[in-house]
Write a protein that holds these residues in place. Structure first.
Motif, mmCIF file in Angstrom:
data_model
loop_
_atom_site.group_PDB
_atom_site.id
_atom_site.type_symbol
_atom_site.label_atom_id
_atom_site.label_comp_id
_atom_site.label_asym_id
_atom_site.label_seq_id
_atom_site.Cartn_x
_atom_site.Cartn_y
_atom_site.Cartn_z
ATOM 1 N N ARG A 4 41.920 28.847 15.261
ATOM 2 C CA ARG A 4 43.041 29.331 14.441
ATOM 3 C C ARG A 4 43.338 30.797 14.743
ATOM 4 O O ARG A 4 44.498 31.181 14.949
ATOM 5 C CB ARG A 4 42.731 29.151 12.955
ATOM 6 C CG ARG A 4 42.998 27.750 12.460
ATOM 7 C CD ARG A 4 43.074 27.680 10.945
ATOM 8 N NE ARG A 4 41.857 28.088 10.276
ATOM 9 C CZ ARG A 4 40.741 27.391 10.270
ATOM 10 N NH1 ARG A 4 40.676 26.254 10.921
ATOM 11 N NH2 ARG A 4 39.679 27.831 9.630
ATOM 12 N N LEU A 48 47.528 26.268 10.088
ATOM 13 C CA LEU A 48 48.132 27.588 9.925
ATOM 14 C C LEU A 48 49.495 27.482 9.242
ATOM 15 O O LEU A 48 49.873 28.347 8.443
ATOM 16 C CB LEU A 48 48.278 28.278 11.293
ATOM 17 C CG LEU A 48 46.990 28.769 11.943
ATOM 18 C CD1 LEU A 48 47.238 29.198 13.385
ATOM 19 C CD2 LEU A 48 46.393 29.928 11.160
ATOM 20 N N GLY A 76 51.051 36.069 8.491
ATOM 21 C CA GLY A 76 50.193 35.685 9.608
ATOM 22 C C GLY A 76 49.809 36.889 10.452
ATOM 23 O O GLY A 76 48.659 37.038 10.868
#
Lengths: 194, 194
Positions: A4, A48, A76
């Motif tokens: 990730r 995500l 993010g």
DNA sequence: GATTGACTATATCGAATTGATATATGATAG
DNA sequence: CTATCATATATCAATTCGATATAGTCAATC
């Protein structure tokens, strides 16, 4: 460092599809020091998205499978930078079947030893060429990301690329200087045993 | 190359416990180019025992957990050598969180960049020292296996060790020559942005 | 003109592996 | 006197890999 995080990092350079991210790890920017397979990238991107760290736009293409173009959200981006500051980097690990096999050179035919060394050299030769940051001229939207928006090369990327090339070159130099010596030693070694 | 094969290879140099095999991959002979964790080694040894490729003797120790000393069977030895001849070696892969993070040097404080580079250098310094084949004098039964039964150094092992050291040295050299330059570039880069 | 292989693109899943934890004890350091 | 480390085996959830399925384009080879 999990997949990730690697995906977030890959998207720091701009938008990309899952397939393009894999290419960055397979051939591109990160290929000589990180790995991630499609089987881990796609689930990572899904996760995500759920967590609001990336978004995607679906591009329907004629006669082609749909393309999902992923992009970092500001959350993010912040999350990735926080990770950079807080994470203790994992250990460096180099994994090479060829070197492992060469450890047992005494037990195999000389030709195999030589073939393994040649293959090892060929791979590093290729890698050294692949790393070259100049090949990225900044015009290729899907290319690697050695340059920022203004077209300036990123110092961090250049440093890492240079380091990778130095390692490849050292490997090739060592092989040039020691391959024949090893083969000769092996000949003697085997003669002594019989 | 799966853990079972790696275990067979580790046992080519003589008998060992699971714990000692892990040490070979953690600190010892194979540490700079292969990895295997206890969680995969123990199941692998169990499987290998079932398949008749290794046997073990259980040593009961006072006030200590039992020791299972594993040893190749002749079938196991043959199987490993066959694998060496038949296996196409997997790709070399180098994995480094630090290099990945350094790719984003522009986005982090200078001090962190410098700390990461220093850590990278320190790790390679340590590795370079650890690899040294001379430290193995052949008298240490549990040590690494750079030498055969007669005390002769194994050419294959020396070659691989030398290669590892050459790579470490090249890395350290590159850092010595380029660290300051990178830090200076980053300073300019950041000044330009603001 | 036809098949084979390579490239783009997403998705899934079993198998392998990691990394953490449990258990037990001695030695060493603070 | 209490951590922490080293020896030693074992287990297990979570992660990751590697292979496979699907599906269309394009180039090459036969």
């Amino acid at each position: 460092m999990d997949v990730r995080t690697l995906c977030l990092g890959a998207l720091m350079g701009g938008e990309a599809t899952g397939y393009e991210i894999r290419k960055m790890f397979e051939d591109g920017t990160f290929s000589h020091f990180q790995i991630a397979s499609l089987g881990s990238i796609y689930p990572a991107l899904t996760k995500l998205t759920q967590d609001g760290l990336v978004t995607f736009v679906e591009h329907e293409q004629e006669n082609r499978p749909d393309k999902k173009i992923y992009q970092l959200t500001s959350e993010g981006r912040r999350s990735f930078l926080r990770t950079l500051l807080q994470t203790r980097p994992g250990e460096d690990r180099y994994r090479s079947d060829i070197l492992f096999m060469l450890t047992f050179a005494e037990e195999m035919p000389l030709e195999l030893t030589e073939a393994l060394i040649d293959e090892f050299a060929a791979r590093h030769q290729m890698m050294s060429q692949q790393i070259d940051p100049d090949k990225d001229d900044g015009t290729d939207a899907q290319g690697s990301r050695w340059h920022d928006e203004d077209g300036n090369p990123k110092p961090g990327c250049c440093f890492v690329a240079g380091l990778g090339q130095a390692m490849c070159d050292a490997t090739l130099k060592f092989i040039r200087e020691n391959k024949q010596g090893l083969l000769d030693q092996l000949k003697n070694y085997k003669a002594n045993k019989s």
